[in-house]
Scaffold this motif. Structure first.
Motif, PDB file in Angstrom:
ATOM      1  N   ILE A   1      93.531 110.944 -34.764  1.00 45.29           N
ATOM      2  CA  ILE A   1      94.973 111.249 -34.703  1.00 45.29           C
ATOM      3  C   ILE A   1      95.190 112.759 -34.568  1.00 45.29           C
ATOM      4  O   ILE A   1      94.809 113.530 -35.449  1.00 45.29           O
ATOM      5  CB  ILE A   1      95.688 110.738 -35.963  1.00 45.29           C
ATOM      6  N   SER A   2      95.798 113.149 -33.467  1.00 48.10           N
ATOM      7  CA  SER A   2      96.129 114.563 -33.242  1.00 48.10           C
ATOM      8  C   SER A   2      97.496 114.844 -33.841  1.00 48.10           C
ATOM      9  O   SER A   2      98.413 114.012 -33.721  1.00 48.10           O
ATOM     10  CB  SER A   2      96.178 114.869 -31.743  1.00 48.10           C
ATOM     11  N   ALA A   3      97.640 116.011 -34.463  1.00 50.04           N
ATOM     12  CA  ALA A   3      98.910 116.301 -35.145  1.00 50.04           C
ATOM     13  C   ALA A   3      99.150 117.793 -35.259  1.00 50.04           C
ATOM     14  O   ALA A   3      98.211 118.576 -35.381  1.00 50.04           O
ATOM     15  CB  ALA A   3      98.887 115.686 -36.544  1.00 50.04           C
ATOM     16  N   VAL A   4     100.411 118.139 -35.215  1.00 53.89           N
ATOM     17  CA  VAL A   4     100.801 119.517 -35.526  1.00 53.89           C
ATOM     18  C   VAL A   4     101.996 119.461 -36.474  1.00 53.89           C
ATOM     19  O   VAL A   4     102.996 118.795 -36.182  1.00 53.89           O
ATOM     20  CB  VAL A   4     101.164 120.311 -34.259  1.00 53.89           C
ATOM     21  N   GLY A   5     101.837 120.128 -37.597  1.00 54.93           N
ATOM     22  CA  GLY A   5     102.923 120.195 -38.565  1.00 54.93           C
ATOM     23  C   GLY A   5     103.510 121.595 -38.620  1.00 54.93           C
ATOM     24  O   GLY A   5     102.762 122.575 -38.663  1.00 54.93           O
ATOM     25  N   VAL A   6     104.814 121.689 -38.564  1.00 54.44           N
ATOM     26  CA  VAL A   6     105.487 122.996 -38.626  1.00 54.44           C
ATOM     27  C   VAL A   6     106.494 122.952 -39.769  1.00 54.44           C
ATOM     28  O   VAL A   6     107.342 122.050 -39.816  1.00 54.44           O
ATOM     29  CB  VAL A   6     106.230 123.300 -37.302  1.00 54.44           C
ATOM     30  N   TRP A   7     106.362 123.899 -40.685  1.00 56.57           N
ATOM     31  CA  TRP A   7     107.346 123.990 -41.771  1.00 56.57           C
ATOM     32  C   TRP A   7     108.350 125.081 -41.418  1.00 56.57           C
ATOM     33  O   TRP A   7     107.965 126.216 -41.117  1.00 56.57           O
ATOM     34  CB  TRP A   7     106.661 124.322 -43.087  1.00 56.57           C
ATOM     35  N   GLN A   8     109.607 124.727 -41.403  1.00 53.69           N
ATOM     36  CA  GLN A   8     110.630 125.710 -41.033  1.00 53.69           C
ATOM     37  C   GLN A   8     111.920 125.411 -41.783  1.00 53.69           C
ATOM     38  O   GLN A   8     112.375 124.252 -41.807  1.00 53.69           O
ATOM     39  CB  GLN A   8     110.896 125.629 -39.525  1.00 53.69           C
ATOM     40  N   ASP A   9     112.487 126.425 -42.390  1.00 52.88           N
ATOM     41  CA  ASP A   9     113.780 126.319 -43.070  1.00 52.88           C
ATOM     42  C   ASP A   9     113.835 125.145 -44.045  1.00 52.88           C
ATOM     43  O   ASP A   9     114.790 124.363 -44.060  1.00 52.88           O
ATOM     44  CB  ASP A   9     114.909 126.175 -42.033  1.00 52.88           C
ATOM     45  N   GLY A  10     112.800 125.018 -44.838  1.00 58.10           N
ATOM     46  CA  GLY A  10     112.808 123.992 -45.873  1.00 58.10           C
ATOM     47  C   GLY A  10     112.579 122.588 -45.360  1.00 58.10           C
ATOM     48  O   GLY A  10     112.965 121.620 -46.013  1.00 58.10           O
ATOM     49  N   LYS A  11     111.921 122.486 -44.220  1.00 58.03           N
ATOM     50  CA  LYS A  11     111.719 121.156 -43.644  1.00 58.03           C
ATOM     51  C   LYS A  11     110.382 121.090 -42.905  1.00 58.03           C
ATOM     52  O   LYS A  11     110.029 122.026 -42.176  1.00 58.03           O
ATOM     53  CB  LYS A  11     112.864 120.890 -42.665  1.00 58.03           C
ATOM     54  N   TRP A  12     109.656 119.985 -43.116  1.00 57.26           N
ATOM     55  CA  TRP A  12     108.435 119.758 -42.344  1.00 57.26           C
ATOM     56  C   TRP A  12     108.777 118.984 -41.074  1.00 57.26           C
ATOM     57  O   TRP A  12     109.555 118.019 -41.110  1.00 57.26           O
ATOM     58  CB  TRP A  12     107.426 118.951 -43.161  1.00 57.26           C
ATOM     59  N   HIS A  13     108.179 119.431 -39.971  1.00 57.44           N
ATOM     60  CA  HIS A  13     108.300 118.734 -38.686  1.00 57.44           C
ATOM     61  C   HIS A  13     106.868 118.373 -38.288  1.00 57.44           C
ATOM     62  O   HIS A  13     106.070 119.270 -38.015  1.00 57.44           O
ATOM     63  CB  HIS A  13     108.923 119.640 -37.619  1.00 57.44           C
ATOM     64  N   LEU A  14     106.563 117.108 -38.285  1.00 59.34           N
ATOM     65  CA  LEU A  14     105.191 116.668 -38.030  1.00 59.34           C
ATOM     66  C   LEU A  14     105.170 115.770 -36.796  1.00 59.34           C
ATOM     67  O   LEU A  14     105.780 114.700 -36.785  1.00 59.34           O
ATOM     68  CB  LEU A  14     104.669 115.915 -39.259  1.00 59.34           C
ATOM     69  N   GLU A  15     104.473 116.251 -35.775  1.00 57.31           N
ATOM     70  CA  GLU A  15     104.375 115.472 -34.538  1.00 57.31           C
ATOM     71  C   GLU A  15     102.931 115.010 -34.400  1.00 57.31           C
ATOM     72  O   GLU A  15     102.003 115.807 -34.592  1.00 57.31           O
ATOM     73  CB  GLU A  15     104.775 116.359 -33.349  1.00 57.31           C
ATOM     74  N   PHE A  16     102.728 113.755 -34.069  1.00 55.30           N
ATOM     75  CA  PHE A  16     101.350 113.264 -33.984  1.00 55.30           C
ATOM     76  C   PHE A  16     101.233 112.112 -33.003  1.00 55.30           C
ATOM     77  O   PHE A  16     102.227 111.470 -32.648  1.00 55.30           O
ATOM     78  CB  PHE A  16     100.818 112.866 -35.365  1.00 55.30           C
ATOM     79  N   LYS A  17     100.020 111.901 -32.550  1.00 52.47           N
ATOM     80  CA  LYS A  17      99.766 110.826 -31.587  1.00 52.47           C
ATOM     81  C   LYS A  17      98.409 110.199 -31.852  1.00 52.47           C
ATOM     82  O   LYS A  17      97.516 110.842 -32.428  1.00 52.47           O
ATOM     83  CB  LYS A  17      99.821 111.356 -30.161  1.00 52.47           C
ATOM     84  N   ARG A  18      98.295 108.948 -31.439  1.00 52.72           N
ATOM     85  CA  ARG A  18      97.002 108.264 -31.507  1.00 52.72           C
ATOM     86  C   ARG A  18      96.913 107.299 -30.345  1.00 52.72           C
ATOM     87  O   ARG A  18      97.944 106.798 -29.863  1.00 52.72           O
ATOM     88  CB  ARG A  18      96.850 107.497 -32.826  1.00 52.72           C
ATOM     89  N   LEU A  19      95.698 107.040 -29.901  1.00 57.11           N
ATOM     90  CA  LEU A  19      95.521 106.032 -28.858  1.00 57.11           C
ATOM     91  C   LEU A  19      96.082 104.701 -29.337  1.00 57.11           C
ATOM     92  O   LEU A  19      95.929 104.350 -30.522  1.00 57.11           O
ATOM     93  CB  LEU A  19      94.034 105.854 -28.533  1.00 57.11           C
ATOM     94  N   LEU A  20      96.718 103.977 -28.445  1.00 51.78           N
ATOM     95  CA  LEU A  20      97.217 102.654 -28.843  1.00 51.78           C
ATOM     96  C   LEU A  20      96.054 101.783 -29.334  1.00 51.78           C
ATOM     97  O   LEU A  20      96.178 101.061 -30.317  1.00 51.78           O
ATOM     98  CB  LEU A  20      97.900 101.977 -27.649  1.00 51.78           C
ATOM     99  N   LYS A  21      94.944 101.891 -28.625  1.00 53.82           N
ATOM    100  CA  LYS A  21      93.752 101.128 -29.023  1.00 53.82           C
ATOM    101  C   LYS A  21      92.582 102.091 -29.190  1.00 53.82           C
ATOM    102  O   LYS A  21      92.288 102.865 -28.280  1.00 53.82           O
ATOM    103  CB  LYS A  21      93.408 100.077 -27.971  1.00 53.82           C
ATOM    104  N   THR A  22      91.939 102.053 -30.335  1.00 55.84           N
ATOM    105  CA  THR A  22      90.776 102.907 -30.558  1.00 55.84           C
ATOM    106  C   THR A  22      89.520 102.085 -30.324  1.00 55.84           C
ATOM    107  O   THR A  22      89.552 100.843 -30.349  1.00 55.84           O
ATOM    108  CB  THR A  22      90.777 103.481 -31.985  1.00 55.84           C
TER     109      THR A  22
END
Lengths: 243, 353
Positions: free
Chosen positions: B286-307
């Protein structure tokens, strides 16, 4: 008492509206309590009512308020069958019932649990804990407690309401029927709580009596309010306008 | 005629309203994943394509135990959106968290030139002060009861004697499934340990009920080829093993390059307490990038539908049939090792055509 007096009308109307709201709240509570957790409208389910009044508190909870925490309906059947067979401290309890309680109940029902919503005063940690909730229907202690609270409380609501109805210009048969039915439904409801321990038929009479009670209280409130404000004579109208 | 029609119409309107209310009620825990043919860049920023995805809003306000000390949040609202394409399923998750917590077990230089690792454990020997923000998503693979109870089926709290499954524990609780063969996919994002490598820690839960078999009971990491995280501690356990730069909340809160530790630091300087390297293999699915900004986490992530790992069927949820619902649950960890805030019941992911 002069019911045509404006201040009296306001005071009585306040009481009637309060009783109406309380009646709706009671109906809502019954709906929420016996509808189960499934999404959608909270319509009471007969199965939950039977479980509540006729079956053990443990099974009633598993089918009712605790249902969302039960992994599978088959687990309730296992516990229900064990209780119906006498709730003995046997292999079924240790090998089938206890594991279900461990998986589905004990994280909250444990003396030291601080989990959100925990019930540490209602532990289900061992046979003694569990059998405190395996008696059919309400315990005698709970019955006596609920019965006297409801009888005193509802009687205090019905008495002024029926006295008001007695003052109204209604057909005598309607008046007597409303008053007699209101009291009879209350008694039938409470008596059925006691008897539903022994026969499921009395769960049905709880439903009938409860429905009559709620309907009649609401109906009497509406009739009284209507009579107070819309069936007054000209003199009353003048007084109403002046206030 | 009007007199007859009006009540009928009224009843129809009331009935329709009730039916629609019912329909709304049944979808309140449902997340829809929408098909997209636009490229999604996993960067923690919600580009325009995310606007087409309706968010599922979930309040998380339950906790497994009352930790002492626990200065973190006790409730927040999680917003989660989903998109998918031919290969991947994408998620964009946001939640309010007023503190950006990355100060995980830092080493602090003392006045006598020694080093001390900051810790402040709670009554269960778990950290809630010098830790990291985390998020977890549990996906049902085949665990009995998950589709009804959600994550809770795997949660086992210690009893009054501190026992779990008859074994004495200091921990507040452990995770495991009911029977052998039943597993749950556990996507665990850790802001310090997997944040720098832009991944989740892809784990799973099985029925292991004994710490003698596995230290973390049923909670296990997916198969990996390389990578991972470990404590930044020297052989003598007296100080950090790596790092020649001070802890920095923006760029240097974990050791990502193995530069041997050189003590050129001043008193009260801090060095990260963890070494991280990207997972390869199923654990890094699972690839992911989390950004914390102004008191809030923004977490975007992806995974293959089938592993396709060798144990993918038991370790990973497979989104192989897009007509089926996929049950899941969410938990948020505010600077806490095991204490988390969660929701009751189960959430459902459905793929829109």
């Amino acid at each position: 008492m002069n019911l045509s007096n404006c201040a009296t009308k306001l005071a009585i109307s306040g009481y009637l509206v309060s009783v109406l709201l309380a009646t709706f709240a009671a109906a809502a509570l019954i709906c929420l309590q016996f509808s189960g957790p499934s999404a959608g409208l909270p319509i009471p389910k007969l199965e939950h009512l039977i479980a509540h009044y006729h079956q053990s508190q443990l099974v009633a909870s598993l089918k009712g308020s605790m249902y969302p925490y039960v992994a599978d309906d088959d687990d309730i059947v296992i516990i229900e069958n064990w209780i119906n067979a006498g709730a003995a401290d046997n292999d079924v309890f240790s090998q089938q019932v206890m594991p279900i309680l461990e998986y589905d109940c004990q994280s909250c029902h444990s003396p030291n649990s601080t989990k959100t919503g925990a019930a540490p005063k209602l532990p289900l940690s061992n046979y003694a804990d569990v059998t405190a909730f395996t008696t059919a229907g309400y315990s005698w202690h709970r019955l006596a407690k609920s019965a006297h609270i409801h009888l005193f409380g509802i009687a205090l609501v019905i008495l002024p309401l029926t006295l008001l109805v007695a003052q109204l210009k209604l057909h005598a048969k309607v008046k007597y029927s409303l008053i007699a039915l209101a009291w009879s439904a209350l008694w039938l409801d409470i008596v059925s709580w006691w008897l539903s321990k022994y026969s499921v038929i009395f769960v049905y009479s709880i439903i009938v009596a409860g429905t009559i009670e709620l309907t009649l209280v609401s109906l009497m409130c509406f009739i009284c309010l209507y009579s107070l404000w819309f069936c007054a004579n000209k003199q009353d109208d003048n007084q109403t306008r002046s206030c | 005629m009007n007199i007859q029609i009006k009540p009928t119409l009224t009843l129809i309107v009331i009935g329709a309203s009730l039916v629609s209310l019912n329909a709304v009620a049944t979808s309140e825990n449902e997340l829809t994943s929408y098909s997209t043919n636009q490229a999604i860049v996993v960067d923690g920023i919600a580009e325009s394509q995310w606007q087409q995805a309706k968010p599922l809003l979930i309040t998380v306000d339950k906790m497994p135990y009352i930790a002492n000390p626990y200065p973190g949040i006790t409730q927040t609202q999680v917003s989660i959106r989903s998109l998918y394409d031919d290969q991947f399923v994408y998620f964009y998750m946001e939640w309010q968290d007023p503190t950006h917590s990355l100060y995980r077990y830092p080493w602090i230089k003392q006045a006598d030139d020694s080093w001390k690792q900051l810790k402040n454990k709670d009554q269960t020997d778990h950290e809630n002060t010098y830790y990291e923000d985390k998020a977890a998503i549990f996906w049902d693979i085949n665990a009995r009861g998950f589709s009804k109870k959600g994550c809770d089926i795997a949660c086992h709290m210690a009893d009054e004697a501190g026992m779990i499954n008859g074994i004495k524990q200091t921990s507040a609780g452990r995770k495991y499934t009911r029977s052998e063969g039943q597993t749950i996919d556990m996507w665990h994002w850790k802001s310090v340990r997997t944040g720098p490598t832009k991944q989740f820690d892809d784990q799973f839960v099985d029925s292991t009920k004994d710490p003698a078999s596995n230290r973390n009971w049923g909670r296990k990491g997916d198969d990996k080829l390389s990578g991972g995280y470990k404590d930044n501690i020297n052989v003598d356990k007296t100080g950090p093993a790596y790092g020649n730069a001070m802890f920095d909340q923006q760029t240097h809160y974990a050791i990502t390059e193995l530069i041997p530790f050189t003590d050129n630091f001043k008193v009260d300087d801090a060095v990260p307490g963890i070494i991280v390297e990207a997972f390869t293999g199923s654990r890094g699915d699972i690839s992911a990038v989390g950004v914390w900004q102004d008191g809030k986490w923004h977490l975007e992530f992806k995974r293959l539908l089938k592993t396709d790992g060798s144990n993918a069927a038991t370790q990973d949820v497979q989104f192989s049939d897009l007509t089926q619902p996929y049950h899941f649950g969410i938990a948020i960890f505010d600077n806490a090792q095991i204490n988390h805030i969660y929701h009751e019941g189960v959430l459902v992911l459905k793929f829109a055509k």
